[in-house]
Design a protein around this motif. Structure first.
Motif, mmCIF file in Angstrom:
data_model
loop_
_atom_site.group_PDB
_atom_site.id
_atom_site.type_symbol
_atom_site.label_atom_id
_atom_site.label_comp_id
_atom_site.label_asym_id
_atom_site.label_seq_id
_atom_site.Cartn_x
_atom_site.Cartn_y
_atom_site.Cartn_z
ATOM 1 N N LEU A 148 3.964 6.882 1.598
ATOM 2 C CA LEU A 148 3.118 7.458 2.650
ATOM 3 C C LEU A 148 3.954 8.151 3.738
ATOM 4 O O LEU A 148 3.650 8.071 4.936
ATOM 5 N N ILE A 149 4.979 8.841 3.299
ATOM 6 C CA ILE A 149 5.844 9.535 4.269
ATOM 7 C C ILE A 149 5.029 10.546 5.074
ATOM 8 O O ILE A 149 4.176 11.255 4.527
ATOM 9 N N ASP A 150 5.286 10.571 6.355
ATOM 10 C CA ASP A 150 4.573 11.452 7.283
ATOM 11 C C ASP A 150 5.637 12.289 8.004
ATOM 12 O O ASP A 150 6.389 11.777 8.834
ATOM 13 N N LYS A 177 0.841 -1.211 0.000
ATOM 14 C CA LYS A 177 0.000 0.000 0.000
ATOM 15 C C LYS A 177 0.867 1.249 0.000
ATOM 16 O O LYS A 177 0.515 2.247 -0.613
ATOM 17 N N ALA A 178 1.969 1.198 0.734
ATOM 18 C CA ALA A 178 2.932 2.307 0.709
ATOM 19 C C ALA A 178 3.929 1.985 -0.391
ATOM 20 O O ALA A 178 4.708 1.046 -0.276
ATOM 21 N N ASN A 179 3.870 2.735 -1.470
ATOM 22 C CA ASN A 179 4.734 2.421 -2.613
ATOM 23 C C ASN A 179 5.191 3.704 -3.297
ATOM 24 O O ASN A 179 4.853 4.819 -2.871
ATOM 25 N N LYS A 180 5.920 3.526 -4.373
ATOM 26 C CA LYS A 180 6.534 4.637 -5.078
ATOM 27 C C LYS A 180 5.520 5.704 -5.512
ATOM 28 O O LYS A 180 5.812 6.893 -5.497
ATOM 29 N N ASN A 214 10.202 8.165 14.176
ATOM 30 C CA ASN A 214 11.280 7.392 13.537
ATOM 31 C C ASN A 214 12.043 8.245 12.534
ATOM 32 O O ASN A 214 11.673 9.369 12.225
ATOM 33 N N TYR A 215 13.115 7.667 12.044
ATOM 34 C CA TYR A 215 14.089 8.410 11.242
ATOM 35 C C TYR A 215 13.520 8.883 9.913
ATOM 36 O O TYR A 215 13.900 9.917 9.382
ATOM 37 N N THR A 216 12.599 8.054 9.358
ATOM 38 C CA THR A 216 12.121 8.291 7.996
ATOM 39 C C THR A 216 10.755 8.957 7.912
ATOM 40 O O THR A 216 10.422 9.565 6.898
#
Ligand SMILES: [Fe+2]
Length: 426
Positions: free
Chosen positions: A324-326, A316-319, A334-336
């Motif tokens: 789905l960067i938050d 679901k989280a893909n290119k 978290n780091y990302t």
């Protein structure tokens, strides 16, 4: 770094290429057994090493994997009727068995012998460990099955997830054996969060080592199966924590360093084509069934797996949605700002480009495992050009290893100190 030519050599697995020939010497994980759940069930599309194929399970339960295009007029056999021990093209009724023989040609006169002259490309298949394996190389060189421990334990001792990753398989594997990125990409603002997430009994301790020393020291051993990688971090004045992983030619990484009796992790990466790869993420425990708690976590993504779009293997989280960067999460947790290791790894490895341009990179000492793996893979392909067959392709027993995490006195070489822990017993 590699020149453009070396990079092409390393990453191109199309038919007829040196690397394509090498991959075709091995049994490869092609699809999950559950994708073909019953005799005469619907066929499925499979693309492997740049070849469009169709897989089906016949009336006897045997699996066929053949050229997707009917050799008559090249219609897609995916639309075919799977009936009475064969897959029948819906265009003119030509029918093929699992061996690729044309067994019926109802649109030609009964007295014609045209049918006997027609066969289609069909690859040998084998089922083991919840996987349908395919062998796409010369028939006379068909190897024994690889003796991977995860494929040999009882079904209850194993959990497999499968994802579509939108980049070349080699750069995905490079992420798997790159221990140094754990201290960054998969890290948390608070060490306690990291400890909770990795779920080992001694997880808090391991997390503390990984966060305290972000530049592990690497020792690489060349082996019959590929390479063994020891990444060490300070544990105490007298001891080191060793994170031991293995890269198995052509595309397996045994990672997820565990305690004795812990659940291990294998990442199997198989080229779909040069710009996409299958990622089979396999958990196994030689000593006990995978617990219901573990399964519940893996199924819904958890830390190390991912939720997929229903009916597909696309996370679901893909290119297409930037994984789905938050950004708020990135500041606080978290780091990302990306949830889960599959998405975190996917974000960085696919963002390099579908085939990373290795002529532009700058490798340091922390990349020594990546350098060793590339050399070994290129050498195996060059050897094959010189007529030397890759050893693991005809001796599957060389794969009998496990990953491990272990604390050892500073003066003990990791491969000696961990000898019993890295042996597969099943
Ligand atoms: Fe990673």
């Amino acid at each position: 770094m590699l020149t453009a030519e070396q990079n092409e050599f390393l990453t191109n697995t199309d038919p007829g290429t040196p690397m394509g020939n090498l991959w075709r010497r091995f049994w490869l994980p092609a699809l999950l057994s559950e994708e073909l759940p019953a005799p005469d069930c619907p066929p499925v599309r499979v693309r492997l090493l740049g070849e469009d194929l169709v897989a089906f399970r016949d009336t006897n339960g045997d699996v066929g994997l053949m050229d997707a295009h009917c050799p008559h007029r090249l219609a897609d056999l995916f639309f075919g009727r799977n009936e009475e021990c064969g897959l029948r093209c819906v265009y003119h009724g030509w029918k093929f068995d699992v061996n690729g023989e044309c067994v019926d040609m109802p649109n030609e006169p009964a007295e014609s012998n045209f049918k006997s002259k027609i066969r289609t490309t069909a690859y040998a298949c084998n089922e083991q460990g919840g996987i349908i394996w395919a062998y796409m190389g010369p028939k006379e060189l068909t190897p024994a099955m690889p003796e991977l421990e995860w494929a040999r334990v009882p079904d209850s001792h194993r959990y497999i997830s499968k994802y579509l990753i939108q980049c070349n398989s080699v750069q995905a594997t490079e992420g798997d054996i790159d221990n140094s990125h754990i201290s960054f990409l998969h890290s948390y603002v608070n060490v306690a969060d990291r400890a909770r997430q990795i779920r080992y009994q001694s997880g808090s301790q391991i997390a503390a080592y990984q966060m305290a020393q972000k530049s592990p020291r690497f020792t690489i051993k060349s082996t019959d199966y590929g390479i063994m990688i020891g990444a060490s971090r300070n544990a105490s004045e007298d001891s080191l924590y060793w994170h031991i992983t293995h890269w198995l030619i052509p595309g397996y990484a045994l990672v997820g360093a565990t305690e004795p009796g812990g659940t291990s992790l294998c990442n199997a990466r198989v080229p779909i084509d040069n710009e996409n790869s299958w990622f089979f993420r396999i958990r196994w425990n030689a000593d006990r069934p995978i617990s219901e708690d573990e399964i519940a976590e893996y199924r819904f993504g958890g830390v190390a797996h991912a939720e997929v779009i229903p009916g597909t293997f696309m996370p679901k989280a893909n290119k297409s949605n930037d994984f789905l960067i938050d950004r708020a999460l990135q500041r606080s947790f978290n780091y990302t700002g990306i949830k889960g290791n599959v998405a975190q790894d996917g974000a960085v490895t696919t963002s390099m480009g579908a085939v990373v341009d290795r002529s532009k990179e700058h490798l340091g000492t922390s990349d020594s495992a990546i350098i060793a793996m590339r050399r070994k893979l290129q050498k195996a392909a060059r050897d094959l050009m010189d007529g030397i067959e890759p050893l693991p392709a005809h001796d599957g027993t060389v794969y009998k290893v496990r990953p491990a995490g272990i604390i050892l006195p500073r003066d003990v070489p990791f491969d000696e100190g961990a000898r019993d822990r890295i042996k597969a017993t099943v």
